[in-house]
Design an enzyme around this catalytic site. Sequence first.
Site: not given
Ligand code: GLN
Length: 487
Positions: A79, A154, A178
């Site tokens: 990532k 994400s 995410s």
């Molecule tokens: N969807 C969640 C957020 O926007 C989790 C994102 C993540 O785990 N990086 O914060």
Amino acid sequence: MRPMDMTAVELGTAIREREITAPEALQAVFAEIDRKEERLHCYITLDREGAVRRAEAVQKKIDAGELTGPLAGVPLAVKDNLCTAGMLTTCASRILGNFVPSYTAEAVRRLEEGGMVLIGKTNMDEFAMGSTTETSAYGPTGNPWNAAHVPGGSSGGSAAAVAAGECFLALGSDTGGSVRQPASFCGVVGMKPTYGSISRYGLIAYGSSLDQIGPLCRDVRDCAAVLEQIVCHDTKDATSVKRNDTDFTAALAEGIAGMRIGIPRDYMTEGLCEEVREPVLAAAEVLREKGASVEPFDLGLVEYAVPAYYTIAAAEASSNLERFDGVKYGYRAGDCTGLHEMYRKTRSEGFGEEVKRRIMLGSFVLSSGYYDAYYLKALRVRTLIREAFDEAFASYDIILAPAAPTTAPMRGKSLQDPIRMYLGDIYTISANLAGLPGISVPCGRDGKGLPVGMQLIGDRFSEKKLLRAAYAYESARGAFGICEEVR
Ligand code: GLN
């Protein structure tokens, strides 16, 4: 068997047994990338030439008997919020559009040390803020099972790449789901270990008390193999934990007879799509047949998890993202008359909408006069949520839940209504608030053929139990497969 049909562990074995070389495995991945990447856009950066050099060097070491690990020679995607020395690391943001780190994240370094071959950096929501990979400054990623849908987020690029065969294994990060949610949307295995188990050194921070690196894999055995290499104590991360229970692969075969599994009643009520509920409950039934006891129970405080998470995550993000000011890293706006204007213009032009929303929300909840009312209250709720889980784990070994209330939504439908998107994180964020490990395993498909994931959450340091249950289920389910053709 074609290399693309192998899991990472199978490929590693084939390389060790001289059935295929690391450069050949790399070419097989490039062939899939050539076929699918234009439609999917899993990667922000692909380093083909560098990867070829690395694969050749790794093969030499394998031939010399210097690299004998289970994943030596296997291609790896990472990532784009994990620093990689000499390789662009953008966090999918304009503000880091030209950032080339001088060092490599500890988790990536350990995998490379074990002989994995880094091929590139995957797409993500900007600074990992989002659930669809649509907030990337470099354009969205498609879901391999149906490119009109999102891959989740994400870590959507990592999940899509594994599901499409554009790599064998990828790293993501999980602050509020995410890794687990995109794994669920793309039909791959994704795990977030106990907070502190994988060094965050070199992971660009979003919400430091919630962030944890996790792998996205083709199956549970791959997940165990990669965790064995990256779960370790690291003095470069002050929250890193010392553990001596990392023989995860050996634990897989132990079975689940007598395991107590609880399903929170509040997770299975309105808001959960029927096409998700059914396969998740069917998966629970499989675990029961394998010898576990399964029953519903009341997990408290479920409705407070989303507001507490978004208050704390935004507060930490607003502080963490202060460092991007046009001086130390990346992008700097031109034509500025003074320092303050340079800060303002750089951040206005460098950050996207969602990131700005979080910075403003976070600065607000931390400001004097509101700190007690919002931030401190959210911290108290966090403690209560942690206690609710502690209580649950007195009665159950594992909590079984969906990973997300729906399957992958259509692209272009989520960002207009951020609050609704935030509510979609309901099943994953509590594990981050309480520092618990969680794993998502594919358990079915909806009417459109889009994958559904089942999530297993365990007490702190109970990864082995989670992997055992996930493996028992997966063995009963049979292969889920990678996506051959992008629709
Ligand atoms: N969807 C969640 C957020 O926007 C989790 C994102 C993540 O785990 N990086 O914060």
